[in-house]
Write a protein that holds these residues in place. Structure first.
Motif, PDB file in Angstrom:
ATOM      1  N   MET A 160       0.814  -1.214   0.309  1.00  0.00           N
ATOM      2  CA  MET A 160      -0.072  -0.011  -0.045  1.00  0.00           C
ATOM      3  C   MET A 160       0.816   1.220   0.206  1.00  0.00           C
ATOM      4  N   ALA A 161       1.794   1.444   0.834  1.00  0.00           N
ATOM      5  CA  ALA A 161       2.660   2.583   0.877  1.00  0.00           C
ATOM      6  C   ALA A 161       3.227   3.055  -0.323  1.00  0.00           C
ATOM      7  N   ARG A 162       4.051   2.045  -0.939  1.00  0.00           N
ATOM      8  CA  ARG A 162       4.603   2.501  -2.197  1.00  0.00           C
ATOM      9  C   ARG A 162       3.684   2.607  -3.165  1.00  0.00           C
ATOM     10  N   TRP A 163       2.653   1.945  -3.222  1.00  0.00           N
ATOM     11  CA  TRP A 163       1.631   2.046  -4.377  1.00  0.00           C
ATOM     12  C   TRP A 163       0.948   3.339  -4.183  1.00  0.00           C
ATOM     13  N   THR A 164       0.840   3.760  -2.992  1.00  0.00           N
ATOM     14  CA  THR A 164       0.158   5.298  -2.982  1.00  0.00           C
ATOM     15  C   THR A 164       1.065   6.388  -3.255  1.00  0.00           C
ATOM     16  N   ARG A 165       2.310   6.117  -2.836  1.00  0.00           N
ATOM     17  CA  ARG A 165       3.453   7.131  -3.364  1.00  0.00           C
ATOM     18  C   ARG A 165       3.414   7.171  -4.801  1.00  0.00           C
ATOM     19  N   ARG A 166       3.364   6.288  -5.588  1.00  0.00           N
ATOM     20  CA  ARG A 166       3.299   6.197  -7.000  1.00  0.00           C
ATOM     21  C   ARG A 166       2.179   6.828  -7.567  1.00  0.00           C
ATOM     22  N   HIS A 167       1.099   6.834  -6.867  1.00  0.00           N
ATOM     23  CA  HIS A 167      -0.090   7.317  -7.481  1.00  0.00           C
ATOM     24  C   HIS A 167      -0.519   8.684  -6.820  1.00  0.00           C
ATOM     25  N   ARG A 168      -0.146   9.840  -7.006  1.00  0.00           N
ATOM     26  CA  ARG A 168      -0.223  11.063  -6.218  1.00  0.00           C
ATOM     27  C   ARG A 168      -1.617  11.566  -6.281  1.00  0.00           C
ATOM     28  N   HIS A 169      -2.622  10.993  -7.071  1.00  0.00           N
ATOM     29  CA  HIS A 169      -4.069  11.393  -6.842  1.00  0.00           C
ATOM     30  C   HIS A 169      -4.659  10.852  -6.064  1.00  0.00           C
ATOM     31  N   VAL A 170      -4.094   9.843  -5.247  1.00  0.00           N
ATOM     32  CA  VAL A 170      -4.905   9.182  -3.973  1.00  0.00           C
ATOM     33  C   VAL A 170      -3.910   9.743  -2.818  1.00  0.00           C
ATOM     34  N   PRO A 171      -4.746   9.562  -1.572  1.00  0.00           N
ATOM     35  CA  PRO A 171      -4.117  10.059  -0.452  1.00  0.00           C
ATOM     36  C   PRO A 171      -2.811   8.989  -0.025  1.00  0.00           C
ATOM     37  N   THR A 172      -1.732   9.767   0.141  1.00  0.00           N
ATOM     38  CA  THR A 172      -0.519   8.907   0.407  1.00  0.00           C
ATOM     39  C   THR A 172      -0.656   8.012   1.741  1.00  0.00           C
ATOM     40  N   THR A 173      -0.272   6.937   1.869  1.00  0.00           N
ATOM     41  CA  THR A 173      -0.236   6.195   3.254  1.00  0.00           C
ATOM     42  C   THR A 173       0.921   5.604   3.488  1.00  0.00           C
ATOM     43  N   THR A 174       1.385   5.862   4.675  1.00  0.00           N
ATOM     44  CA  THR A 174       2.728   5.279   5.040  1.00  0.00           C
ATOM     45  C   THR A 174       2.513   3.696   5.646  1.00  0.00           C
ATOM     46  N   THR A 175       3.534   3.020   5.829  1.00  0.00           N
ATOM     47  CA  THR A 175       3.507   1.656   6.065  1.00  0.00           C
ATOM     48  C   THR A 175       2.836   1.627   7.465  1.00  0.00           C
ATOM     49  N   PRO A 176       3.433   2.493   8.427  1.00  0.00           N
ATOM     50  CA  PRO A 176       2.710   2.487   9.896  1.00  0.00           C
ATOM     51  C   PRO A 176       1.186   2.749   9.818  1.00  0.00           C
ATOM     52  N   GLU A 177       0.868   3.708   8.975  1.00  0.00           N
ATOM     53  CA  GLU A 177      -0.341   4.119   9.078  1.00  0.00           C
ATOM     54  C   GLU A 177      -1.445   2.914   8.497  1.00  0.00           C
ATOM     55  N   ALA A 178      -0.938   2.236   7.343  1.00  0.00           N
ATOM     56  CA  ALA A 178      -1.540   1.429   6.791  1.00  0.00           C
ATOM     57  C   ALA A 178      -1.808   0.195   8.039  1.00  0.00           C
ATOM     58  N   ALA A 179      -0.690  -0.281   8.688  1.00  0.00           N
ATOM     59  CA  ALA A 179      -0.620  -1.036   9.681  1.00  0.00           C
ATOM     60  C   ALA A 179      -1.713  -0.739  10.900  1.00  0.00           C
ATOM     61  N   ILE A 180      -1.620   0.350  10.967  1.00  0.00           N
ATOM     62  CA  ILE A 180      -2.933   0.943  12.050  1.00  0.00           C
ATOM     63  C   ILE A 180      -4.241   0.499  11.756  1.00  0.00           C
ATOM     64  N   ALA A 181      -4.445   1.176  10.421  1.00  0.00           N
ATOM     65  CA  ALA A 181      -5.934   1.149   9.754  1.00  0.00           C
ATOM     66  C   ALA A 181      -6.078  -0.710   9.598  1.00  0.00           C
ATOM     67  N   ILE A 182      -5.179  -1.350   9.077  1.00  0.00           N
ATOM     68  CA  ILE A 182      -5.407  -2.786   9.212  1.00  0.00           C
ATOM     69  C   ILE A 182      -5.652  -3.560  10.573  1.00  0.00           C
ATOM     70  N   GLY A 183      -4.858  -2.974  11.312  1.00  0.00           N
ATOM     71  CA  GLY A 183      -5.122  -3.544  12.724  1.00  0.00           C
ATOM     72  C   GLY A 183      -6.631  -3.144  13.300  1.00  0.00           C
ATOM     73  N   VAL A 184      -7.356  -1.965  12.807  1.00  0.00           N
ATOM     74  CA  VAL A 184      -8.472  -1.699  13.430  1.00  0.00           C
ATOM     75  C   VAL A 184      -9.439  -2.614  12.637  1.00  0.00           C
ATOM     76  N   VAL A 185      -9.375  -2.976  11.505  1.00  0.00           N
ATOM     77  CA  VAL A 185     -10.503  -3.428  10.786  1.00  0.00           C
ATOM     78  C   VAL A 185     -10.000  -5.215  11.230  1.00  0.00           C
ATOM     79  N   GLY A 186      -8.841  -5.444  11.473  1.00  0.00           N
ATOM     80  CA  GLY A 186      -8.673  -6.693  12.113  1.00  0.00           C
ATOM     81  C   GLY A 186      -9.206  -6.958  13.396  1.00  0.00           C
ATOM     82  N   VAL A 187      -9.429  -6.031  14.243  1.00  0.00           N
ATOM     83  CA  VAL A 187     -10.309  -6.281  15.490  1.00  0.00           C
ATOM     84  C   VAL A 187     -11.787  -6.336  15.164  1.00  0.00           C
TER      85      VAL A 187
END
Length: 163
Positions: free
Chosen positions: A25-52
Motif C-alpha cells: 500500500m505505501a509504495r503504491w500510494t506514493r506512485r499514484h499521487r492522486h490518491v491519499p498517501t499512506t505510510t506503512t505504519p499508517e496502513a498497519a494501524i488501519a489494518i489493525g483496526v479492521v482486524g479487530v
C-alpha cells in the motif's frame, strides 16, 4: 454444526489478504499521487483496526455456529469487497493493493464459507443495511490511523522535560 474452518477461516483469509495490502500500500500510494498517501505504519494501524472487527466477527461466528448476523455480515462484506479490488485495478489499468488475493483468496473463501453455512442448515442472509457498515468501518479505520499518526508526530516534537 459449522466447522471452525468457516468461522476462524474468515480471520485467516483476512490476514492473508491484508498482508498483501500492508506490503504494497505505501509504495503504491506514493506512485499514484492522486490518491491519499499512506505510510506503512499508517496502513498497519488501519489494518489493525479492521482486524479487530474481523476477529470479533470470527469469534462471534465460532460462538454461534455461524448463525451470528455480525459474522455473516462481515463475511459478506469481506467477500463483496473483492469486487472493489478488481474494479480499482480495472480503473487504474494496473496492480492495486490487494488485487492478487481478492480473486484468489477473498472471493473463493467467502463463497466456500457461505456454501458450508448453507449445507449445515444455517440461514446465511446478512441484511443489506449491515453491509453498509463495510465502507464505514474502512473509512473509520483510515481516519483512526491518520489521527494516530498525527498524535505520534506531534508528541515526537514535544521535548522531554523529565531528567
Amino acid at each position: 454444526m459449522v466447522s471452525k474452518k468457516v468461522t476462524w477461516g474468515l480471520l485467516a483469509a483476512w490476514v492473508v489478504h491484508d498482508l498483501e495490502e500492508l506490503v504494497t500500500m505505501a509504495r503504491w500510494t506514493r506512485r499514484h499521487r492522486h490518491v491519499p498517501t499512506t505510510t506503512t505504519p499508517e496502513a498497519a494501524i488501519a489494518i489493525g483496526v479492521v482486524g479487530v472487527v474481523v476477529a470479533a466477527a470470527a469469534a462471534d461466528g465460532a460462538r454461534t455456529g455461524g448463525r451470528s448476523r455480525f459474522f455473516q455480515s462481515v463475511l459478506a462484506g469481506f467477500g463483496l469487497h473483492a469486487v472493489t479490488h478488481v474494479a480499482s485495478s480495472a480503473v487504474f489499468r494496473s496492480y492495486t493493493p490487494g488485487v492478487l488475493t481478492a480473486p484468489t483468496v477473498v472471493a473463493p473463501f467467502s463463497l466456500w464459507a457461505f456454501r458450508r453455512l448453507s449445507r449445515a442448515g444455517v440461514s446465511a442472509k446478512p441484511s443489506s443495511r449491515a453491509l453498509l457498515w463495510f465502507p464505514v468501518i474502512v473509512v473509520s479505520a483510515h481516519g483512526i490511523a491518520r489521527l494516530a499518526m498525527r498524535v505520534r508526530e506531534n508528541t515526537a516534537r514535544v521535548p522531554d522535560t523529565v531528567s
